[in-house]
Write an enzyme that holds these catalytic residues in place. Structure first.
Site, PDB file in Angstrom:
ATOM      1  N   PRO A 121     100.475  33.911  27.706  1.00  0.00           N
ATOM      2  CA  PRO A 121     100.651  34.206  29.247  1.00  0.00           C
ATOM      3  C   PRO A 121     100.640  35.863  29.399  1.00  0.00           C
ATOM      4  O   PRO A 121     100.494  36.587  30.432  1.00  0.00           O
ATOM      5  CB  PRO A 121     102.077  33.648  29.520  1.00  0.00           C
ATOM      6  CG  PRO A 121     102.597  33.122  28.353  1.00  0.00           C
ATOM      7  CD  PRO A 121     101.324  33.126  27.390  1.00  0.00           C
ATOM      8  N   GLU A 148     108.292  30.483  21.489  1.00  0.00           N
ATOM      9  CA  GLU A 148     108.209  31.860  22.024  1.00  0.00           C
ATOM     10  C   GLU A 148     106.834  32.484  21.570  1.00  0.00           C
ATOM     11  O   GLU A 148     106.634  33.673  22.303  1.00  0.00           O
ATOM     12  CB  GLU A 148     109.316  32.585  21.489  1.00  0.00           C
ATOM     13  CG  GLU A 148     110.768  32.174  22.029  1.00  0.00           C
ATOM     14  CD  GLU A 148     110.730  31.994  23.361  1.00  0.00           C
ATOM     15  OE1 GLU A 148     110.178  32.802  24.158  1.00  0.00           O
ATOM     16  OE2 GLU A 148     111.311  30.799  23.827  1.00  0.00           O
ATOM     17  N   ARG A 190      79.867  25.496  28.234  1.00  0.00           N
ATOM     18  CA  ARG A 190      79.007  24.796  29.179  1.00  0.00           C
ATOM     19  C   ARG A 190      77.874  26.007  29.521  1.00  0.00           C
ATOM     20  O   ARG A 190      76.706  25.782  30.030  1.00  0.00           O
ATOM     21  CB  ARG A 190      79.475  24.260  30.499  1.00  0.00           C
ATOM     22  CG  ARG A 190      80.191  25.818  31.429  1.00  0.00           C
ATOM     23  CD  ARG A 190      81.125  25.096  32.323  1.00  0.00           C
ATOM     24  NE  ARG A 190      80.438  24.152  33.489  1.00  0.00           N
ATOM     25  CZ  ARG A 190      79.832  25.072  34.581  1.00  0.00           C
ATOM     26  NH1 ARG A 190      80.036  26.466  34.663  1.00  0.00           N
ATOM     27  NH2 ARG A 190      79.359  24.431  35.544  1.00  0.00           N
ATOM     28  N   ASP A 205      77.405  28.267  40.550  1.00  0.00           N
ATOM     29  CA  ASP A 205      78.765  28.245  40.425  1.00  0.00           C
ATOM     30  C   ASP A 205      79.511  29.421  40.994  1.00  0.00           C
ATOM     31  O   ASP A 205      79.096  30.471  41.226  1.00  0.00           O
ATOM     32  CB  ASP A 205      79.376  28.064  39.148  1.00  0.00           C
ATOM     33  CG  ASP A 205      79.114  26.474  38.518  1.00  0.00           C
ATOM     34  OD1 ASP A 205      78.863  25.515  39.187  1.00  0.00           O
ATOM     35  OD2 ASP A 205      78.986  26.483  37.177  1.00  0.00           O
TER      36      ASP A 205
HETATM   37  N1  SAM Z   1     107.509  33.768  25.215  1.00  0.00           N
HETATM   38  C1  SAM Z   1     106.224  33.478  25.803  1.00  0.00           C
HETATM   39  C2  SAM Z   1     106.171  34.648  27.042  1.00  0.00           C
HETATM   40  O1  SAM Z   1     106.827  34.631  27.674  1.00  0.00           O
HETATM   41  O2  SAM Z   1     105.097  35.410  27.256  1.00  0.00           O
HETATM   42  C3  SAM Z   1     105.674  32.246  26.158  1.00  0.00           C
HETATM   43  C4  SAM Z   1     105.536  31.307  25.024  1.00  0.00           C
HETATM   44  S1  SAM Z   1     104.847  29.678  25.602  1.00  0.00           S
HETATM   45  C5  SAM Z   1     106.084  28.675  25.863  1.00  0.00           C
HETATM   46  C6  SAM Z   1     104.084  28.856  24.180  1.00  0.00           C
HETATM   47  C7  SAM Z   1     102.501  29.397  24.008  1.00  0.00           C
HETATM   48  O3  SAM Z   1     101.899  28.753  24.893  1.00  0.00           O
HETATM   49  C8  SAM Z   1     102.018  30.548  24.026  1.00  0.00           C
HETATM   50  O4  SAM Z   1     102.318  31.099  22.729  1.00  0.00           O
HETATM   51  C9  SAM Z   1     100.569  30.494  24.196  1.00  0.00           C
HETATM   52  O5  SAM Z   1     100.040  29.983  23.296  1.00  0.00           O
HETATM   53  C10 SAM Z   1     100.690  29.169  25.151  1.00  0.00           C
HETATM   54  N2  SAM Z   1     100.561  29.670  26.936  1.00  0.00           N
HETATM   55  C11 SAM Z   1     101.473  29.606  27.630  1.00  0.00           C
HETATM   56  N3  SAM Z   1     101.064  29.815  28.972  1.00  0.00           N
HETATM   57  C12 SAM Z   1      99.870  30.462  28.704  1.00  0.00           C
HETATM   58  C13 SAM Z   1      98.887  30.957  29.628  1.00  0.00           C
HETATM   59  N4  SAM Z   1      99.235  31.334  31.089  1.00  0.00           N
HETATM   60  N5  SAM Z   1      97.917  31.314  29.210  1.00  0.00           N
HETATM   61  C14 SAM Z   1      97.424  31.016  27.759  1.00  0.00           C
HETATM   62  N6  SAM Z   1      98.257  30.613  26.870  1.00  0.00           N
HETATM   63  C15 SAM Z   1      99.564  30.288  27.550  1.00  0.00           C
END
Ligand code: SAM
Length: 277
Positions: A121, A148, A190, A205
Site C-alpha cells: 500500500p 506488516e 491481457r 477500454d
Molecule cells: N504495514 C503495511 C503498511 O501499512 O503499509 C501494510 C501491510 S499489509 C497488512 C500486508 C501485505 O498486503 C503487504 O505487504 C502487501 O503485500 C499487501 N497489500 C496490502 N495492501 C495493498 C495494496 N493496497 N496494494 C498492494 N499490496 C497491498
C-alpha cells in the site's frame, strides 16, 4: 512472458490457471511459477517472520528467507510449475476476428534484469500505463508480503539483480499481496499480443485514451421497458462513434473529474468535446 510469484499461500494463485491466463499458458505465451517462500526457510518450523525492529505490533518478513528466494527465482532455478486448469484452445472467444495482427505495446525500459514487482500500500499507484509497459517484459517476479510487510533491506539488496518497483493497487490495505498479484497479472497479461482474440477489446477500454469507457448494451433491443439508445442501432458508424465519445466524456466528468483535467491538458479531448457531453 514468464511470471514467478513468491508467497506463503501458493493456493491463492490458483485463479491464474483459469480463463484467459490459463489459455495464455496453454498457448505458450505465458509461463507461470508459484513458489512457497517457506521452501527457503532455515529452521524446522519453516519460519518466515520475526518481531519488528524498534517494537510495535505485528510481524515482519525476514530478509534471510526472502534474499535466497529472490536469488533463485531471478536465476530461474525454480520451475514454471503452474499448468492451465483446462483445455481452452478449442473454444475461441466470440469476438476473435480473423486476420487482425496482434499489436505489442512499446517497451519503456531496455534491461536484461527481470522486473521485481512488490505489492505494497506504500507503493506508487498501479496504472493502465504500467500494465501496457509491463506487458512487454520477459520475466516478472512478484514478492507477496504478509503481516506488516517485508524487511526493506530485501529490496535494497534485490536491486543488484532486479529492477524493483514497489506498487499499490489502491488506497486501502489488504491482508496480503496475493490478490494484488492477481489484479496486476490480469491487467498485464491481457495486453500481451494474441491473448485477447480481438485487440480492439483493450484499445477501446477505460484508461487506454485517458478516459472511462461509456455504458455498453446488447440484445434484446427492449428489456423490462428499457431501450438500447436508438443511435446504436442506426448502423451509422460516425454517429455511433460520436455518441460513444460523448458518453465516455460525460461519465468521466461525473465520476473522475481528475481524468478530465488531465485529458484536456494532454489534448485527448477538446473544450468542445466537454461542452457536447
Ligand atoms: N504495514 C503495511 C503498511 O501499512 O503499509 C501494510 C501491510 S499489509 C497488512 C500486508 C501485505 O498486503 C503487504 O505487504 C502487501 O503485500 C499487501 N497489500 C496490502 N495492501 C495493498 C495494496 N493496497 N496494494 C498492494 N499490496 C497491498
Amino acid at each position: 512472458m514468464r511470471i514467478d510469484v513468491i508467497t506463503i499461500f501458493p493456493e491463492y494463485l490458483e485463479p491464474m490457471r483459469h480463463a484467459l491466463l490459463g489459455k495464455a499458458i496453454e498457448q505458450g505465451r505465458l509461463e507461470v511459477g508459484v513458489h512457497d517462500l517457506r521452501n527457503w526457510a532455515e529452521d524446522k518450523h519453516r519460519s518466515v517472520d520475526d518481531s519488528p525492529a524498534g517494537g510495535g505490533p505485528g510481524m515482519v518478513m525476514m530478509p534471510t528467507v526472502w534474499g535466497p528466494a529472490l536469488d533463485d527465482v531471478a536465476a530461474k532455478k525454480v520451475p514454471a510449475n503452474l499448468e492451465s486448469a483446462e483445455a481452452h484452445l478449442n473454444r475461441p472467444r466470440h469476438d476473435e476476428l480473423e486476420g487482425i495482427e496482434p499489436k505489442a505495446y512499446e517497451a519503456k525500459e531496455d534491461s536484461e534484469l527481470p522486473l521485481l514487482i512488490v505489492p505494497t500500500p506504500a507503493g506508487a499507484p498501479f496504472t493502465q500505463a504500467d500494465a501496457q509497459a509491463w506487458s512487454t517484459e520477459e520475466h516478472i517476479v512478484f514478492a507477496c508480503g504478509r503481516y506488516e510487510g517485508i524487511d526493506q533491506r530485501v529490496f535494497e539488496d534485490a536491486k543488484k539483480r532486479y529492477r524493483v518497483r514497489e506498487v499499490s493497487i489502491g488506497d486501502y490495505v489488504l491482508i496480503g499481496g496475493e490478490v494484488a498479484v492477481l489484479v496486476m497479472s490480469e491487467a498485464i497479461v491481457r495486453l500481451i499480443p494474441g491473448v485477447l482474440g480481438n485487440r480492439r477489446s483493450h484499445e477501446e477500454d477505460s484508461f487506454s485514451d485517458g478516459l472511462l469507457e461509456g455504458p455498453c448494451y446488447t440484445k434484446p433491443r427492449v428489456w423490462r421497458g428499457l431501450e438500447i439508445p436508438e443511435v446504436l442501432l442506426s448502423g451509422n458508424h460516425k454517429l455511433i462513434e460520436a455518441f460513444r465519445k460523448s458518453n465516455s466524456v460525460a461519465r468521466t466528468k461525473k465520476v473522475r473529474p481528475d481524468l478530465i483535467t488531465r485529458a484536456l491538458k494532454e489534448g485527448t479531448i477538446s473544450p468542445a468535446d466537454l461542452e457536447q457531453s
